[in-house]
Design a protein around this motif. Structure first.
Motif, short mmCIF file in Angstrom:
data_model
loop_
_atom_site.label_atom_id
_atom_site.label_comp_id
_atom_site.label_asym_id
_atom_site.label_seq_id
_atom_site.Cartn_x
_atom_site.Cartn_y
_atom_site.Cartn_z
N LEU A 92 0.82 -1.21 0.00
CA LEU A 92 0.00 0.00 0.00
C LEU A 92 0.86 1.26 0.00
N ALA A 93 2.02 1.20 0.62
CA ALA A 93 2.92 2.36 0.64
C ALA A 93 3.65 2.55 -0.68
N HIS A 94 3.84 1.46 -1.42
CA HIS A 94 4.60 1.49 -2.69
C HIS A 94 3.84 0.74 -3.77
N PRO A 95 2.65 1.22 -4.15
CA PRO A 95 1.80 0.44 -5.06
C PRO A 95 2.43 0.16 -6.43
N ALA A 96 3.12 1.12 -7.01
CA ALA A 96 3.72 0.88 -8.33
C ALA A 96 4.83 -0.15 -8.24
N LEU A 97 5.64 -0.06 -7.21
CA LEU A 97 6.72 -1.02 -7.03
C LEU A 97 6.16 -2.41 -6.73
N TYR A 98 5.16 -2.48 -5.86
CA TYR A 98 4.55 -3.77 -5.53
C TYR A 98 3.94 -4.40 -6.78
N LEU A 155 -6.40 -4.38 -2.70
CA LEU A 155 -6.44 -3.12 -1.97
C LEU A 155 -5.82 -1.98 -2.77
N ILE A 156 -4.75 -2.27 -3.48
CA ILE A 156 -4.11 -1.25 -4.32
C ILE A 156 -5.08 -0.76 -5.38
#
Length: 159
Positions: A92-98, A155-156
């Motif tokens: 959730l803090a790093h959606p693009a990276l995740y 969630l993202i």
């Protein structure tokens, strides 16, 4: 210490990914942001996928450090819950990276994802050793991984 071409390229690509998602990470944009010529990207990373894998690995190291620094207690299930919270929180803090790491299924795993899987397997093994696992360790690790990945991507995607 002076940054190498590799470091500058990874940092530029990471910033572009964070700001605009995967589509923002074009070789033209990365080379301009890193102050290098486009062929340098291919020399260092082979192709765009190699660059994306390097960005994923670089960004994932912070997450892995937090998982490794997570204290081990005498309750392996509570430890797994804390690991779950770290995993979802990272996504959730790093959606693009995740999404880069977990959202594009392909055969095999990146080295960073492999390390995360090993940490999860260790957590599941502790639960099994405590007699609190009702299935094989391999199956449990796969199910927890699939659930964590699925819920985080869901969630993202929610507004």
């Amino acid at each position: 210490m002076a940054k190498t071409h590799r470091d500058r390229i990874i940092e530029a690509a990471s910033a572009l990914l964070t700001e605009g998602g995967r589509d923002a990470v074009s070789t033209r944009a990365v080379s301009a942001a890193a102050g290098v010529q486009a062929p340098a990207i291919y020399r260092v990373f082979g192709d765009k996928q190699g660059l994306l894998d390097a960005v994923a690995g670089h960004g994932f190291q912070t997450y892995l450090r937090s998982k490794k620094d997570n204290p081990v207690t005498d309750d392996p299930v509570a430890d797994l819950r804390r690991g779950w919270d770290l995993h979802v929180g990272f996504g959730l803090a790093h959606p693009a990276l995740y999404s880069l790491i977990y959202g594009d299924p392909r055969p095999g795993e990146s080295p960073a994802a492999r390390q995360a899987s090993e940490i999860l397997s260790g957590m599941i093994h502790r639960i099994a050793e405590a007699g609190r696992l009702a299935m094989t360790e391999e199956r449990a690790a796969l199910l927890v991984h699939a659930a964590g990945r699925g819920i985080t991507l869901t969630l993202i995607s929610m507004p």
